[in-house]
Design a protein around this motif. Structure first.
Motif, PDB file in Angstrom:
ATOM      1  N   UNK A   1      77.658  54.849  92.810  1.00 11.15           N
ATOM      2  CA  UNK A   1      76.213  54.691  92.695  1.00 11.15           C
ATOM      3  C   UNK A   1      75.764  55.377  91.416  1.00 11.15           C
ATOM      4  N   UNK A   2      74.983  54.675  90.621  1.00  9.94           N
ATOM      5  CA  UNK A   2      74.582  55.174  89.304  1.00  9.94           C
ATOM      6  C   UNK A   2      73.115  55.587  89.319  1.00  9.94           C
ATOM      7  N   UNK A   3      72.864  56.821  88.890  1.00 11.10           N
ATOM      8  CA  UNK A   3      71.510  57.383  88.877  1.00 11.10           C
ATOM      9  C   UNK A   3      71.150  57.757  87.444  1.00 11.10           C
ATOM     10  N   UNK A   4      70.036  57.237  86.975  1.00 12.71           N
ATOM     11  CA  UNK A   4      69.511  57.579  85.659  1.00 12.71           C
ATOM     12  C   UNK A   4      68.479  58.691  85.828  1.00 12.71           C
ATOM     13  N   UNK A   5      68.690  59.822  85.145  1.00 12.08           N
ATOM     14  CA  UNK A   5      67.804  60.984  85.268  1.00 12.08           C
ATOM     15  C   UNK A   5      67.014  61.135  83.968  1.00 12.08           C
ATOM     16  N   UNK A   6      65.690  61.140  84.092  1.00 11.77           N
ATOM     17  CA  UNK A   6      64.796  61.211  82.940  1.00 11.77           C
ATOM     18  C   UNK A   6      63.909  62.444  83.091  1.00 11.77           C
ATOM     19  N   UNK A   7      63.786  63.217  82.032  1.00 12.54           N
ATOM     20  CA  UNK A   7      62.982  64.445  82.068  1.00 12.54           C
ATOM     21  C   UNK A   7      61.880  64.399  81.019  1.00 12.54           C
ATOM     22  N   UNK A   8      60.707  64.836  81.402  1.00 12.13           N
ATOM     23  CA  UNK A   8      59.598  65.137  80.489  1.00 12.13           C
ATOM     24  C   UNK A   8      59.266  64.026  79.492  1.00 12.13           C
ATOM     25  N   UNK A   9      58.994  62.813  79.960  1.00 10.85           N
ATOM     26  CA  UNK A   9      58.503  61.800  79.003  1.00 10.85           C
ATOM     27  C   UNK A   9      57.141  62.170  78.440  1.00 10.85           C
ATOM     28  N   UNK A  10      56.307  62.779  79.280  1.00 14.51           N
ATOM     29  CA  UNK A  10      55.073  63.452  78.853  1.00 14.51           C
ATOM     30  C   UNK A  10      54.246  62.603  77.873  1.00 14.51           C
ATOM     31  N   UNK A  11      53.854  61.398  78.312  1.00 15.37           N
ATOM     32  CA  UNK A  11      53.122  60.503  77.417  1.00 15.37           C
ATOM     33  C   UNK A  11      51.798  61.147  77.004  1.00 15.37           C
ATOM     34  N   UNK A  12      51.450  60.950  75.749  1.00 13.94           N
ATOM     35  CA  UNK A  12      50.328  61.654  75.140  1.00 13.94           C
ATOM     36  C   UNK A  12      48.994  60.988  75.477  1.00 13.94           C
ATOM     37  N   UNK A  13      47.935  61.745  75.314  1.00 17.24           N
ATOM     38  CA  UNK A  13      46.585  61.193  75.331  1.00 17.24           C
ATOM     39  C   UNK A  13      45.786  61.869  74.219  1.00 17.24           C
ATOM     40  N   UNK A  14      44.489  61.613  74.160  1.00 13.10           N
ATOM     41  CA  UNK A  14      43.685  62.114  73.051  1.00 13.10           C
ATOM     42  C   UNK A  14      43.530  63.635  73.065  1.00 13.10           C
ATOM     43  N   UNK A  15      43.928  64.298  74.163  1.00 15.89           N
ATOM     44  CA  UNK A  15      43.839  65.755  74.242  1.00 15.89           C
ATOM     45  C   UNK A  15      45.117  66.454  73.770  1.00 15.89           C
ATOM     46  N   UNK A  16      46.177  65.707  73.541  1.00 14.82           N
ATOM     47  CA  UNK A  16      47.481  66.319  73.297  1.00 14.82           C
ATOM     48  C   UNK A  16      47.513  67.152  72.024  1.00 14.82           C
ATOM     49  N   UNK A  17      46.866  66.676  70.959  1.00 16.45           N
ATOM     50  CA  UNK A  17      46.808  67.419  69.699  1.00 16.45           C
ATOM     51  C   UNK A  17      45.341  67.524  69.293  1.00 16.45           C
ATOM     52  N   UNK A  18      44.636  68.502  69.827  1.00 14.66           N
ATOM     53  CA  UNK A  18      43.184  68.563  69.609  1.00 14.66           C
ATOM     54  C   UNK A  18      42.779  68.783  68.155  1.00 14.66           C
ATOM     55  N   UNK A  19      43.674  69.291  67.316  1.00 18.26           N
ATOM     56  CA  UNK A  19      43.331  69.555  65.922  1.00 18.26           C
ATOM     57  C   UNK A  19      43.468  68.311  65.034  1.00 18.26           C
ATOM     58  N   UNK A  20      44.035  67.252  65.562  1.00 19.85           N
ATOM     59  CA  UNK A  20      44.234  66.054  64.747  1.00 19.85           C
ATOM     60  C   UNK A  20      43.001  65.158  64.799  1.00 19.85           C
ATOM     61  N   UNK A  21      42.646  64.509  63.683  1.00 22.28           N
ATOM     62  CA  UNK A  21      41.526  63.564  63.708  1.00 22.28           C
ATOM     63  C   UNK A  21      41.852  62.380  64.611  1.00 22.28           C
ATOM     64  N   UNK A  22      40.835  61.695  65.111  1.00 26.40           N
ATOM     65  CA  UNK A  22      41.081  60.599  66.078  1.00 26.40           C
ATOM     66  C   UNK A  22      42.031  59.521  65.567  1.00 26.40           C
ATOM     67  N   UNK A  23      41.901  59.132  64.294  1.00 23.35           N
ATOM     68  CA  UNK A  23      42.761  58.060  63.786  1.00 23.35           C
ATOM     69  C   UNK A  23      44.226  58.487  63.771  1.00 23.35           C
TER      70      UNK A  23
END
Length: 517
Positions: A55-77
């Motif tokens: 039986x094969x198990x794929x283990x994935x850690x911390x994909x942590x998809x970003x949103x607009x709050x992830x880097x608050x110092x960056x401009x929106x674009x």
């Protein structure tokens, strides 16, 4: 009538366009499948007497998809561009990883970077839909999740970064129970709420209670779940359980993590919404209560191997201590502070009654260094393209101004039936000499052109292919719009060439982005 044909050579822009097409095809798609194909399931380490497929198990850690709050110092674009690049990288990596055709998938938490943050229900729903769009799977494939501190929070929030009071409820409704006991490949596996365990352990310690006392007062939390398993799951049927936890277990300061780690080691530390390791008491509680065969953890983003030891449970006989390996799995995302993201492959066969047989094997797999591709491949290639086109246009302008009567970009139409003594005649009224068809007859011709005030001569031999090749490498060949470029000058010709080189690879890049979305 004479038989002739024209040989039109490609421009330098076509050559550069081809280079870019090959680079985009490989580094935006091909290399991902190449990396996953070079990391097979570790079935070779298993010996199944029953000849059953693992039986094969794929283990994935911390994909942590970003949103607009992830880097608050960056401009929106810039934040939108970052989110687009990281999302596309995750999609390509996920598509490639699924080519291993796992039987089950386990996510070790931190599915979303800001799932714990106070936001509206509508925004949270869009966030979850985006995650499940990136990590789309066949509905028949079992997928298991355990919570991370970025999913449900850990500790107290701050006025500027508030955790949602609905975080636990939202997580449970979209990803499942906080603590789970499942069966995979005839192995028992525990998926625990590690952030909740950290909070419980802090409160338990402050209250001066034992783990047993705390579990009686809080029967629906992680400590009670672990104690319930400990009391009901022994003796094990040939194999100890597998433990999945988001936060790694305690280990001495400065312990080595093995050769696959990129830098540093795991160190105890805590702050707003995180704790690097479980406490020493909580770690001992898990190890003694579960006695797992192996532990898979996440949170740190980099790879780490460590061996925990426990005294033998049978005190009546002299037995060696129990060893429990822990694997901290690399983050699946390129945005988590590591150059080489990765994942873990786990192969399972039914446990044997013989303690010497091995019923599980695992291996780490690395994904491409996306940042390295940008910095080491694309940036030098962009510079090379810009410089090459600039030099080509300067040469063209220099040749035009130094010899107004010459036309350095006019390429002749090669006529294999042309008289060797009259290069300007396209037709022949008399038959060609009989020696013309002989392979011993010399067909050398010369062409002259002006460059920067000096006359240059190119000799063309045989049917002109050698001369054509030399001329192509020197001048870049002839293409549509040459006359317009010649009249336009360096700047406009340079921009036209740059446009001709760029649009096809950009279209391919957009097509790949659309295909993986």
């Amino acid at each position: 009538m004479a038989v002739s044909f024209s040989l039109t050579l490609p421009r330098l822009t076509n050559f550069l366009r081809l280079v870019w097409l090959l680079a985009i095809s490989w580094y935006e798609l091909g290399t991902f499948y190449h990396h996953t194909s070079r990391c097979p399931w570790p079935d070779a380490w298993l010996m199944s007497s029953e000849a059953l497929a693992p039986t094969h198990v794929l283990i994935v850690a911390d994909p942590q998809i970003l949103d607009h709050r992830s880097y608050p110092d960056r401009p929106p674009w810039l934040m939108r561009l970052t989110q687009f690049i990281v999302d596309m990288n995750l999609r390509k990596s996920w598509r490639a990883a699924l080519r291993r055709y796992p039987d089950a998938v386990v996510f070790l938490g931190d599915m979303m970077d800001n799932g714990r943050v106070d936001m509206s229900d509508a925004e949270y729903e869009r966030y979850v839909r985006r995650f499940k769009s990136i990590f789309a799977t066949d509905p028949r494939l079992p997928v298991y999740y355990l919570p991370g501190n970025h999913d449900i929070g850990l500790g107290s929030s701050s006025p500027s970064y508030r955790f949602s009071e609905l975080a636990l409820e939202r997580y449970s409704s979209h990803f499942g129970q906080l603590n789970q006991r499942i069966s995979i490949g005839n192995h028992t596996a525990l998926l625990i709420d590690a952030p909740g365990l950290v909070d419980e352990d802090r409160k338990r310690f402050a209250a001066g209670l034992s783990f047993a006392q705390w579990s009686e007062d809080h029967p629906d939390r992680t400590i009670a779940f672990v104690r319930s398993f400990s009391e009901s799951a022994k003796p094990y049927d040939g194999a100890r359980p597998i433990l999945f936890t988001h936060v790694p277990l305690f280990r001495p300061e400065g312990t080595s993590c093995g050769p696959f780690r990129e830098r540093g080691t795991l160190r105890q530390g805590s702050g707003l919404g995180y704790q690097n390791l479980l406490s020493e008491e909580a770690s001992r509680f898990l190890l003694q209560s579960i006695q797992p065969s192996i532990i898979f953890s996440g949170d740190d983003h980099d790879y780490c191997e460590y061996i925990h030891t426990l005294p033998a449970s049978d005190t009546m006989r002299s037995s060696p201590p129990i060893t429990v390996p822990e694997i901290t799995v690399k983050s699946f995302s390129m945005a988590m502070g590591i150059r080489r993201p990765g994942y873990q492959l786990l192969s399972l066969i039914p446990p044997s009654t013989s303690p010497s047989s091995r019923s599980l094997a695992h291996t780490p797999c690395l994904l491409p260094d996306q940042l390295g591709i940008y910095l080491s491949i694309y940036v030098p290639l962009i510079i090379l393209t810009l410089v090459t086109l600039l030099i080509s246009n300067i040469r063209r302008s220099c040749a035009r101004h130094s010899s107004p009567t010459s036309r350095p970009n006019e390429w002749p139409s090669w006529d294999l039936n042309r008289s060797p003594n009259n290069d300007h005649d396209a037709d022949h009224d008399l038959p060609l000499p009989s020696a013309w068809g002989s392979r011993h007859y010399s067909r050398s011709r010369t062409r002259t052109f002006a460059m920067c005030g000096r006359r240059r001569r190119l000799a063309n031999y045989s049917n002109g292919l050698l001369g054509a090749l030399v001329a192509f490498l020197w001048t870049g060949g002839r293409g549509r719009g040459d006359e317009a470029r010649r009249r336009a000058g360096v700047t406009k010709g340079y921009l036209l060439d740059l446009r001709d080189v760029a649009w096809v690879p950009l279209a391919l890049f957009a097509g790949i982005a659309w295909w993986v979305s």
